[in-house]
Write a protein that holds these residues in place. Structure first.
Motif, PDB file in Angstrom:
ATOM      1  N   ALA A   1       0.806  -1.220   0.000  1.00 30.03           N
ATOM      2  CA  ALA A   1       0.000   0.000   0.000  1.00 30.03           C
ATOM      3  C   ALA A   1       0.838   1.270   0.000  1.00 30.03           C
ATOM      4  O   ALA A   1       0.350   2.338  -0.374  1.00 30.03           O
ATOM      5  CB  ALA A   1      -0.938  -0.001   1.213  1.00 30.03           C
ATOM      6  N   VAL A   2       2.114   1.191   0.414  1.00 25.04           N
ATOM      7  CA  VAL A   2       2.941   2.388   0.481  1.00 25.04           C
ATOM      8  C   VAL A   2       3.533   2.753  -0.879  1.00 25.04           C
ATOM      9  O   VAL A   2       3.926   3.907  -1.102  1.00 25.04           O
ATOM     10  CB  VAL A   2       4.070   2.204   1.526  1.00 25.04           C
ATOM     11  N   ILE A   3       3.593   1.809  -1.814  1.00 20.15           N
ATOM     12  CA  ILE A   3       4.209   2.071  -3.113  1.00 20.15           C
ATOM     13  C   ILE A   3       3.554   3.237  -3.847  1.00 20.15           C
ATOM     14  O   ILE A   3       4.254   4.102  -4.398  1.00 20.15           O
ATOM     15  CB  ILE A   3       4.199   0.795  -3.979  1.00 20.15           C
ATOM     16  N   PRO A   4       2.204   3.336  -3.892  1.00 19.58           N
ATOM     17  CA  PRO A   4       1.597   4.481  -4.580  1.00 19.58           C
ATOM     18  C   PRO A   4       1.964   5.842  -3.980  1.00 19.58           C
ATOM     19  O   PRO A   4       1.792   6.867  -4.642  1.00 19.58           O
ATOM     20  CB  PRO A   4       0.090   4.217  -4.449  1.00 19.58           C
ATOM     21  N   GLU A   5       2.459   5.863  -2.749  1.00 12.94           N
ATOM     22  CA  GLU A   5       2.880   7.115  -2.134  1.00 12.94           C
ATOM     23  C   GLU A   5       4.294   7.510  -2.546  1.00 12.94           C
ATOM     24  O   GLU A   5       4.725   8.628  -2.285  1.00 12.94           O
ATOM     25  CB  GLU A   5       2.804   6.995  -0.610  1.00 12.94           C
ATOM     26  N   LEU A   6       5.024   6.582  -3.197  1.00 21.79           N
ATOM     27  CA  LEU A   6       6.427   6.833  -3.526  1.00 21.79           C
ATOM     28  C   LEU A   6       6.651   7.174  -4.988  1.00 21.79           C
ATOM     29  O   LEU A   6       7.651   7.810  -5.320  1.00 21.79           O
ATOM     30  CB  LEU A   6       7.276   5.597  -3.172  1.00 21.79           C
ATOM     31  N   VAL A   7       5.784   6.734  -5.874  1.00 21.47           N
ATOM     32  CA  VAL A   7       5.993   6.949  -7.311  1.00 21.47           C
ATOM     33  C   VAL A   7       4.729   7.531  -7.917  1.00 21.47           C
ATOM     34  O   VAL A   7       3.625   7.324  -7.394  1.00 21.47           O
ATOM     35  CB  VAL A   7       6.364   5.626  -8.029  1.00 21.47           C
ATOM     36  N   PRO A   8       4.848   8.262  -9.034  1.00 21.76           N
ATOM     37  CA  PRO A   8       3.653   8.777  -9.725  1.00 21.76           C
ATOM     38  C   PRO A   8       2.763   7.637 -10.196  1.00 21.76           C
ATOM     39  O   PRO A   8       3.223   6.510 -10.416  1.00 21.76           O
ATOM     40  CB  PRO A   8       4.235   9.559 -10.912  1.00 21.76           C
ATOM     41  N   ARG A   9       1.485   7.953 -10.390  1.00 21.37           N
ATOM     42  CA  ARG A   9       0.526   6.924 -10.792  1.00 21.37           C
ATOM     43  C   ARG A   9       0.941   6.237 -12.086  1.00 21.37           C
ATOM     44  O   ARG A   9       0.775   5.022 -12.244  1.00 21.37           O
ATOM     45  CB  ARG A   9      -0.863   7.551 -10.942  1.00 21.37           C
ATOM     46  N   ALA A  10       1.495   7.009 -13.032  1.00 29.10           N
ATOM     47  CA  ALA A  10       1.880   6.436 -14.322  1.00 29.10           C
ATOM     48  C   ALA A  10       2.994   5.409 -14.186  1.00 29.10           C
ATOM     49  O   ALA A  10       3.172   4.561 -15.070  1.00 29.10           O
ATOM     50  CB  ALA A  10       2.300   7.542 -15.281  1.00 29.10           C
ATOM     51  N   GLU A  11       3.767   5.479 -13.090  1.00 34.96           N
ATOM     52  CA  GLU A  11       4.890   4.563 -12.909  1.00 34.96           C
ATOM     53  C   GLU A  11       4.542   3.353 -12.045  1.00 34.96           C
ATOM     54  O   GLU A  11       5.408   2.520 -11.776  1.00 34.96           O
ATOM     55  CB  GLU A  11       6.076   5.307 -12.291  1.00 34.96           C
ATOM     56  N   LEU A  12       3.278   3.248 -11.600  1.00 35.43           N
ATOM     57  CA  LEU A  12       2.905   2.127 -10.746  1.00 35.43           C
ATOM     58  C   LEU A  12       3.081   0.763 -11.425  1.00 35.43           C
ATOM     59  O   LEU A  12       3.543  -0.189 -10.786  1.00 35.43           O
ATOM     60  CB  LEU A  12       1.459   2.292 -10.262  1.00 35.43           C
ATOM     61  N   PRO A  13       2.724   0.613 -12.724  1.00 39.08           N
ATOM     62  CA  PRO A  13       3.008  -0.687 -13.360  1.00 39.08           C
ATOM     63  C   PRO A  13       4.485  -1.043 -13.337  1.00 39.08           C
ATOM     64  O   PRO A  13       4.851  -2.209 -13.119  1.00 39.08           O
ATOM     65  CB  PRO A  13       2.492  -0.494 -14.789  1.00 39.08           C
ATOM     66  N   GLY A  14       5.362  -0.052 -13.556  1.00 35.12           N
ATOM     67  CA  GLY A  14       6.794  -0.305 -13.489  1.00 35.12           C
ATOM     68  C   GLY A  14       7.221  -0.707 -12.089  1.00 35.12           C
ATOM     69  O   GLY A  14       8.059  -1.597 -11.912  1.00 35.12           O
ATOM     70  N   ALA A  15       6.644  -0.062 -11.070  1.00 39.70           N
ATOM     71  CA  ALA A  15       6.975  -0.414  -9.690  1.00 39.70           C
ATOM     72  C   ALA A  15       6.549  -1.840  -9.372  1.00 39.70           C
ATOM     73  O   ALA A  15       7.256  -2.584  -8.690  1.00 39.70           O
ATOM     74  CB  ALA A  15       6.304   0.572  -8.732  1.00 39.70           C
ATOM     75  N   ALA A  16       5.362  -2.234  -9.885  1.00 33.34           N
ATOM     76  CA  ALA A  16       4.898  -3.606  -9.663  1.00 33.34           C
ATOM     77  C   ALA A  16       5.824  -4.603 -10.350  1.00 33.34           C
ATOM     78  O   ALA A  16       6.133  -5.669  -9.804  1.00 33.34           O
ATOM     79  CB  ALA A  16       3.472  -3.763 -10.176  1.00 33.34           C
ATOM     80  N   ALA A  17       6.267  -4.260 -11.578  1.00 28.61           N
ATOM     81  CA  ALA A  17       7.184  -5.155 -12.290  1.00 28.61           C
ATOM     82  C   ALA A  17       8.506  -5.286 -11.542  1.00 28.61           C
ATOM     83  O   ALA A  17       9.071  -6.383 -11.434  1.00 28.61           O
ATOM     84  CB  ALA A  17       7.427  -4.629 -13.696  1.00 28.61           C
ATOM     85  N   LEU A  18       8.999  -4.179 -10.995  1.00 26.98           N
ATOM     86  CA  LEU A  18      10.241  -4.229 -10.228  1.00 26.98           C
ATOM     87  C   LEU A  18      10.076  -5.078  -8.967  1.00 26.98           C
ATOM     88  O   LEU A  18      11.002  -5.780  -8.550  1.00 26.98           O
ATOM     89  CB  LEU A  18      10.692  -2.819  -9.862  1.00 26.98           C
ATOM     90  N   GLY A  19       8.894  -5.011  -8.355  1.00 25.02           N
ATOM     91  CA  GLY A  19       8.640  -5.869  -7.205  1.00 25.02           C
ATOM     92  C   GLY A  19       8.697  -7.339  -7.577  1.00 25.02           C
ATOM     93  O   GLY A  19       9.261  -8.165  -6.851  1.00 25.02           O
ATOM     94  N   SER A  20       8.136  -7.674  -8.737  1.00 28.21           N
ATOM     95  CA  SER A  20       8.194  -9.057  -9.212  1.00 28.21           C
ATOM     96  C   SER A  20       9.628  -9.477  -9.511  1.00 28.21           C
ATOM     97  O   SER A  20      10.041 -10.595  -9.189  1.00 28.21           O
ATOM     98  CB  SER A  20       7.318  -9.204 -10.464  1.00 28.21           C
ATOM     99  N   ILE A  21      10.393  -8.571 -10.118  1.00 27.26           N
ATOM    100  CA  ILE A  21      11.800  -8.867 -10.408  1.00 27.26           C
ATOM    101  C   ILE A  21      12.569  -9.100  -9.108  1.00 27.26           C
ATOM    102  O   ILE A  21      13.412  -9.995  -9.016  1.00 27.26           O
ATOM    103  CB  ILE A  21      12.418  -7.728 -11.228  1.00 27.26           C
ATOM    104  N   SER A  22      12.272  -8.295  -8.075  1.00 27.24           N
ATOM    105  CA  SER A  22      12.948  -8.461  -6.786  1.00 27.24           C
ATOM    106  C   SER A  22      12.703  -9.850  -6.213  1.00 27.24           C
ATOM    107  O   SER A  22      13.632 -10.539  -5.776  1.00 27.24           O
ATOM    108  CB  SER A  22      12.461  -7.389  -5.805  1.00 27.24           C
ATOM    109  N   VAL A  23      11.441 -10.272  -6.226  1.00 22.28           N
ATOM    110  CA  VAL A  23      11.096 -11.585  -5.665  1.00 22.28           C
ATOM    111  C   VAL A  23      11.818 -12.699  -6.415  1.00 22.28           C
ATOM    112  O   VAL A  23      12.382 -13.622  -5.811  1.00 22.28           O
ATOM    113  CB  VAL A  23       9.569 -11.792  -5.713  1.00 22.28           C
ATOM    114  N   ASN A  24      11.824 -12.595  -7.738  1.00 21.62           N
ATOM    115  CA  ASN A  24      12.374 -13.694  -8.526  1.00 21.62           C
ATOM    116  C   ASN A  24      13.898 -13.658  -8.591  1.00 21.62           C
ATOM    117  O   ASN A  24      14.540 -14.703  -8.710  1.00 21.62           O
ATOM    118  CB  ASN A  24      11.759 -13.670  -9.915  1.00 21.62           C
TER     119      ASN A  24
END
Length: 532
Positions: free
Chosen positions: A140-163
């Motif tokens: 829930a804190v991710i949307p507070e750190l990046v612009p809305r347009a960059e949220l898909p990129g942030a989600a992809a980076l989260g997936s990359i981190s896990v894998n």
């Protein structure tokens, strides 16, 4: 098809998936989470390897996954409520310090030879509890750190981190166990939590307006109502269970495959997990391109078939290099399914209930993982490993075949933005003097030729009312005036009704309401009746 082409063009114009890393805070937190994920995978490998040579190993090794996942069933839902209304940074900091202490205890007891199977599972459960509390708050804190347009990129980076952690962590753990021992793996895991805590101490977020706190049980029920009356979310959760339960056999029993069937030791087990992690990393990179070629349902089906084929090879073949090779596409299939389903849920849930909705999603994800791991550990005792993997592959193929009957629902083009706030009605009664449920009635007057259109529109309105706060809903037609249709719904309190119309409606919800209102002539008459 037109909507798909529009989505593809929008994706082409979207910011780079690496754009969120330009934010110093996001970058620091992402690195800290990556290190923590690596430590978590090292912890899992160490715990499983500590048990793999003991009596009852097939059950105990599988229970490590269960002990890690079970806390989500118990704590994710209340954690989702806490993440909505508390300071997320402080909540994250407390969980990191708690996990640091538990990790240090694990390391000390293992180094001194005082670690038994029961105690290991208890401490693993406590680490899982910290992760369960942390997960909704971090998402829930991710949307507070990046612009809305960059949220898909942030989600992809989260997936990359896990894998990336899945690829690196087991390999490091295998080497550390071979050179130093399991206790060192647990100590490294404790240090990663401390690093995450240090980043949180350094981060000084800007003050944000948090929602007015609701009563805990009321907020929990509101999240449950939303999920229960959102067909998109329910279908995603069904597809998740149909995949995770049979697919978890691989994660639960892979240590036994490495030790008993392949004879490759802890280092080889780390290599097998690293192959899965590398495959997942490749899948995360390829996924945007694959989404352009196939629908989400087709993507899910192809991934399930590919994963089932890998299960058969892993269970039946005793050639280490071949098993390593088939684990690469298995990792691709795993991330294709989880990322696609997670992206669908995140894109559909509105902001006001996102943390709670994601916590329900996590309960299903980890519940299926915990239950599946325990199930396959028990099944492997009478059936032996090869037959267990054949059964799990068959169940996975059956789930893939059901996708034609139960596909993922299309949410392309659905407006999930927040609708304008509703103007409070001018009441004569004081709501504070009339607590309790509120009955809301809406009277529509429509010509006979438009009655079917109104009734069809009220189907969507019903779901909107129930998702956003109503506890019951009915529609009635007047016997003396057939053109009069009365909608009635009950909300638990006036305060809940105000929340329903101030921040909970999305653009799609508002469109459904506007469509039925436009059919009424004169405009609908709304009444609010307080219990007496």
């Amino acid at each position: 098809m037109a909507a798909d082409r529009a989505a593809d063009k929008a994706a082409d114009r979207a910011p780079s998936p690496w754009a969120p890393l330009r934010s110093a805070v996001f970058r620091a937190l992402w690195i800290a989470v990556l290190l923590s994920n690596i430590g978590t995978w090292m912890q899992t490998v160490g715990a499983q390897w500590l048990l793999v040579s003991g009596p009852g190993a097939s059950v105990l090794v599988a229970l490590v996954q269960t002990a890690s996942s079970l806390p989500v069933l118990l704590f994710a839902l209340p954690s989702g409520v806490l993440a909505e209304f508390l300071d997320k940074r402080r909540l994250l900091l407390v969980t990191q310090l708690f996990q640091t202490v538990v990790g240090a205890v694990l390391a000390v007891l293992t180094a001194t030879g005082a670690m038994g199977p029961s105690l290991l599972l208890v401490l693993t459960f406590l680490l899982g509890a910290g992760a369960a509390v942390q997960l909704p708050a971090y998402q829930a804190v991710i949307p507070e750190l990046v612009p809305r347009a960059e949220l898909p990129g942030a989600a992809a980076l989260g997936s990359i981190s896990v894998n990336l952690a899945r690829a690196v962590g087991p390999a490091i753990a295998g080497l550390v166990i071979s050179w130093i021992g399991v206790a060192a793996v647990f100590a490294i895991n404790a240090v990663t939590f401390l690093v995450f805590a240090a980043v949180l101490v350094w981060w000084r977020p800007e003050p944000v307006d948090r929602p007015h706190p609701e009563a805990f049980l009321s907020a929990l029920r509101a999240g449950g109502r939303y999920v229960r009356h959102a067909p998109v979310v329910r279908r995603v959760m069904l597809r998740l269970v149909l995949f995770i339960v049979p697919a978890s056999a691989l994660w639960a029993l892979l240590p036994l495959i490495a030790d008993r069937r392949l004879g490759i030791g802890s280092g080889g087990y780390g290599l097998l997990l690293a192959a899965l992690g590398i495959g997942s990393l490749v899948g995360a990179v390829l996924l945007p391109r694959l989404r352009r070629r196939w629908s989400p349902t087709m993507l899910l089906t192809l991934a399930s078939v590919s994963y089932a084929a890998a299960l058969l090879v892993v269970g039946l073949v005793r050639i280490p290099w071949l098993v390593v090779l088939v684990l690469l596409p298995a990792g691709v299939a795993w991330i294709m399914v989880l990322s696609s389903l997670n992206a669908t849920v995140q894109g559909f849930l509105p902001r006001w209930v996102r943390a709670r909705g994601l916590s329900f999603y996590q309960v299903v994800l980890f519940g299926a993982t915990a239950g599946g791991s325990a199930l396959w550990g028990l099944v492997a005792v009478p059936l032996d490993l090869p037959l267990t993997f054949v059964v799990s592959a068959a169940l996975l193929l059956a789930g893939a075949a059901s996708a034609r009957l139960l596909p993922l629902l299309d949410v392309a083009g659905v407006d999930r933005g927040e609708a304008p706030a509703w103007l409070d009605p001018q009441l004569v009664l004081d709501p504070e003097e009339n607590p309790g449920p509120v009955l809301v009635t809406v009277e529509y007057v429509v010509p006979g030729g438009q009655l079917d259109e109104l009734l069809a529109g009220l189907v969507a309105v019903r779901r909107t009312r129930l998702r956003t706060g109503a506890v019951s809903w009915r529609a009635y037609r007047d016997g003396e005036r057939p053109e009069l249709v009365v909608e009635q719904f009950v909300v638990p309190s006036w305060e809940e009704h105000l929340r329903q119309h101030s921040g909970r409606l999305t653009g799609a919800d508002q469109l459904s309401l506007d469509r039925v209102r436009e059919l009424s002539d004169p405009p609908p008459k709304v009444s609010h009746l307080f219990s007496v």
